[in-house]
Design a protein around this motif. Structure first.
Motif, mmCIF file in Angstrom:
data_model
loop_
_atom_site.group_PDB
_atom_site.id
_atom_site.type_symbol
_atom_site.label_atom_id
_atom_site.label_comp_id
_atom_site.label_asym_id
_atom_site.label_seq_id
_atom_site.Cartn_x
_atom_site.Cartn_y
_atom_site.Cartn_z
ATOM 1 N N TRP A 1 0.141 0.604 -2.639
ATOM 2 C CA TRP A 1 0.090 1.460 -1.448
ATOM 3 C C TRP A 1 1.087 2.600 -1.573
ATOM 4 C CZ3 TRP A 1 3.303 3.411 2.237
ATOM 5 C CH2 TRP A 1 2.739 3.878 3.419
ATOM 6 N N THR A 2 0.674 3.817 -1.211
ATOM 7 C CA THR A 2 1.571 4.954 -1.066
ATOM 8 C C THR A 2 1.191 5.668 0.216
ATOM 9 O OG1 THR A 2 0.281 6.741 -2.100
ATOM 10 C CG2 THR A 2 1.453 5.224 -3.600
ATOM 11 N N PRO A 3 2.056 6.519 0.767
ATOM 12 C CA PRO A 3 1.705 7.232 1.999
ATOM 13 C C PRO A 3 0.461 8.105 1.871
ATOM 14 C CG PRO A 3 4.064 7.349 1.612
ATOM 15 C CD PRO A 3 3.453 6.753 0.378
ATOM 16 N N LEU A 4 0.164 8.575 0.658
ATOM 17 C CA LEU A 4 -0.993 9.439 0.435
ATOM 18 C C LEU A 4 -2.264 8.669 0.120
ATOM 19 C CD1 LEU A 4 0.700 12.254 -1.674
ATOM 20 C CD2 LEU A 4 -0.049 12.401 0.702
ATOM 21 N N GLY A 5 -2.141 7.384 -0.156
ATOM 22 C CA GLY A 5 -3.307 6.586 -0.517
ATOM 23 C C GLY A 5 -2.939 5.558 -1.563
ATOM 24 N N TYR A 6 -3.960 4.902 -2.095
ATOM 25 C CA TYR A 6 -3.737 3.859 -3.092
ATOM 26 C C TYR A 6 -3.649 4.479 -4.472
ATOM 27 C CZ TYR A 6 -4.789 0.891 0.829
ATOM 28 O OH TYR A 6 -4.751 0.297 2.063
ATOM 29 N N ALA A 7 -2.703 4.007 -5.260
ATOM 30 C CA ALA A 7 -2.418 4.623 -6.548
ATOM 31 C C ALA A 7 -2.672 3.646 -7.682
ATOM 32 C CB ALA A 7 -0.981 5.139 -6.561
ATOM 33 N N ALA A 8 -1.604 3.108 -8.237
ATOM 34 C CA ALA A 8 -1.729 2.272 -9.435
ATOM 35 C C ALA A 8 -2.599 1.043 -9.182
ATOM 36 C CB ALA A 8 -0.339 1.848 -9.896
ATOM 37 N N ARG A 9 -3.461 0.783 -10.139
ATOM 38 C CA ARG A 9 -4.322 -0.403 -10.110
ATOM 39 C C ARG A 9 -3.873 -1.366 -11.202
ATOM 40 N NH1 ARG A 9 -9.896 -1.519 -8.855
ATOM 41 N NH2 ARG A 9 -10.110 0.615 -8.096
ATOM 42 N N ARG A 10 -3.804 -2.642 -10.846
ATOM 43 C CA ARG A 10 -3.452 -3.641 -11.847
ATOM 44 C C ARG A 10 -4.297 -4.885 -11.613
ATOM 45 N NH1 ARG A 10 2.608 -4.161 -11.488
ATOM 46 N NH2 ARG A 10 2.245 -5.706 -13.104
ATOM 47 N N SER A 11 -4.466 -5.666 -12.662
ATOM 48 C CA SER A 11 -5.268 -6.878 -12.548
ATOM 49 C C SER A 11 -4.595 -7.862 -11.590
ATOM 50 C CB SER A 11 -5.447 -7.531 -13.913
ATOM 51 O OG SER A 11 -6.167 -6.678 -14.779
ATOM 52 N N ARG A 12 -5.386 -8.557 -10.856
ATOM 53 C CA ARG A 12 -4.880 -9.566 -9.916
ATOM 54 C C ARG A 12 -4.490 -10.831 -10.683
ATOM 55 N NH1 ARG A 12 -8.529 -11.305 -4.715
ATOM 56 N NH2 ARG A 12 -7.322 -13.076 -3.925
ATOM 57 N N PRO A 13 -3.212 -11.173 -10.711
ATOM 58 C CA PRO A 13 -2.785 -12.379 -11.442
ATOM 59 C C PRO A 13 -3.406 -13.628 -10.818
ATOM 60 C CG PRO A 13 -0.913 -10.979 -10.894
ATOM 61 C CD PRO A 13 -2.075 -10.476 -10.106
ATOM 62 N N ILE B 1 8.445 5.678 8.370
ATOM 63 C CA ILE B 1 8.940 6.627 7.385
ATOM 64 C C ILE B 1 8.561 8.047 7.773
ATOM 65 C CG2 ILE B 1 8.857 4.915 5.537
ATOM 66 C CD1 ILE B 1 6.289 6.293 4.543
ATOM 67 N N VAL B 2 9.225 8.999 7.139
ATOM 68 C CA VAL B 2 8.939 10.419 7.342
ATOM 69 C C VAL B 2 8.079 10.903 6.186
ATOM 70 C CG1 VAL B 2 9.918 12.734 7.544
ATOM 71 C CG2 VAL B 2 11.126 10.773 8.540
ATOM 72 N N THR B 3 6.924 11.433 6.487
ATOM 73 C CA THR B 3 6.034 11.974 5.462
ATOM 74 C C THR B 3 5.059 12.933 6.133
ATOM 75 O OG1 THR B 3 4.287 11.444 3.864
ATOM 76 C CG2 THR B 3 4.546 9.944 5.724
ATOM 77 N N ASN C 1 7.127 8.706 11.920
ATOM 78 C CA ASN C 1 6.132 7.946 12.669
ATOM 79 C C ASN C 1 4.961 7.472 11.816
ATOM 80 O OD1 ASN C 1 4.884 10.415 12.289
ATOM 81 N ND2 ASN C 1 4.132 10.569 14.396
ATOM 82 N N ARG C 2 5.160 7.402 10.509
ATOM 83 C CA ARG C 2 4.134 6.841 9.627
ATOM 84 C C ARG C 2 4.552 5.420 9.298
ATOM 85 N NH1 ARG C 2 0.476 8.946 5.896
ATOM 86 N NH2 ARG C 2 -0.895 7.212 5.299
ATOM 87 N N VAL C 3 3.628 4.469 9.431
ATOM 88 C CA VAL C 3 3.948 3.051 9.282
ATOM 89 C C VAL C 3 3.468 2.534 7.927
ATOM 90 C CG1 VAL C 3 3.800 0.767 10.354
ATOM 91 C CG2 VAL C 3 3.637 2.828 11.768
ATOM 92 N N THR C 4 4.336 1.840 7.222
ATOM 93 C CA THR C 4 3.997 1.254 5.934
ATOM 94 C C THR C 4 3.501 -0.181 6.129
ATOM 95 O OG1 THR C 4 6.084 0.176 5.406
ATOM 96 C CG2 THR C 4 5.976 2.564 5.032
ATOM 97 N N PRO C 5 2.923 -0.800 5.097
ATOM 98 C CA PRO C 5 2.536 -2.216 5.207
ATOM 99 C C PRO C 5 3.724 -3.145 5.444
ATOM 100 C CG PRO C 5 1.413 -1.175 3.358
ATOM 101 C CD PRO C 5 2.457 -0.203 3.825
ATOM 102 N N LEU C 6 4.928 -2.664 5.174
ATOM 103 C CA LEU C 6 6.130 -3.438 5.451
ATOM 104 C C LEU C 6 6.584 -3.299 6.905
ATOM 105 C CD1 LEU C 6 7.967 -2.472 2.173
ATOM 106 C CD2 LEU C 6 7.237 -4.789 2.771
#
Length: 209
Positions: free
Chosen positions: A162-174, A14-16, A5-10
């Motif tokens: 995006w990850t279920p636990l929060g935001y992770a990898a950061r990358r420059s915006r192309p 998912i189960v988490t 019952n956890r919803v992703t941006p897609l």
């Protein structure tokens, strides 16, 4: 045991064990045994406060009742196609109505909003999430894009994974790219209007990623 019952941006369920900062539903999605059998049930997809008037959210899965869902934050709920609840988030709902009247003149009330959002979030042929094309340069903070097959949050000059636990990898915006947009276009316009809801707009990890 964690529920599906956890919803992703897609828009996927998912189960988490991770919960989230925003609650919501899109109808009854489970059978009498609590197993998820459908992605949605109807066009009324809402995002709610975690707590309201002392109402008990437990159990989250009950026979014949709506399936309780969780989102990392408001922008995740937007990407999945959920609007503010008219009851527990009355202030946000009324502000949405005002913005919506400028975006879609003549579309008034929850039914009209839900119908418009449904065309933007669901592909009528596949019944899966509908994606849109948009210039990455033009997207406001809070929009989600699909980048290298993963959902990324647009935030300033960066993209945050995006990850279920929060935001992770950061990358420059192309720059100069056309992006695969996950957030329904109407919600992109709402974000661009400076949306500040009563629920957390961004998970705290967005500032730490």
């Amino acid at each position: 045991m964690p529920l599906q019952n956890r919803v992703t941006p897609l828009g996927e369920l998912i189960v988490t064990p991770a919960r989230g900062l925003v609650y919501g539903n899109r109808g009854c999605l489970h059978d009498d045994d609590g197993r998820i059998r459908r992605r949605y049930n109807g066009k009324r997809w809402i995002a709610c406060r975690l707590q309201f008037r002392g109402w008990r959210r437990q159990p989250l899965v009950q026979p014949g009742r709506y399936t309780g869902l969780f989102f990392l934050d408001e922008v995740t709920a937007f990407a999945a196609g959920h609007r503010p609840c008219a009851l527990c988030r009355r202030e946000d709902y009324l502000r949405l109505l005002a913005i919506w009247d400028e975006l879609h003149p003549g579309q008034r009330g929850a039914d009209a909003i839900d119908a418009q959002l449904h065309t933007e979030r669901i592909d009528s042929l596949t019944r899966r999430q509908r994606h849109h094309a948009a210039p990455l340069d033009d997207l406001p903070d809070g929009a989600f894009v699909l980048f290298e097959d993963a959902p990324y949050l647009v935030l300033g000059e960066t993209l945050l994974e995006w990850t279920p636990l929060g935001y992770a990898a950061r990358r420059s915006r192309p720059r100069g790219l056309r992006a695969i947009l996950l957030t329904p276009p109407s919600f992109v316009a709402v974000l661009a209007a400076g949306w500040q809801p009563v629920v957390p707009l961004l998970h705290p990890s967005a500032g730490r990623a």
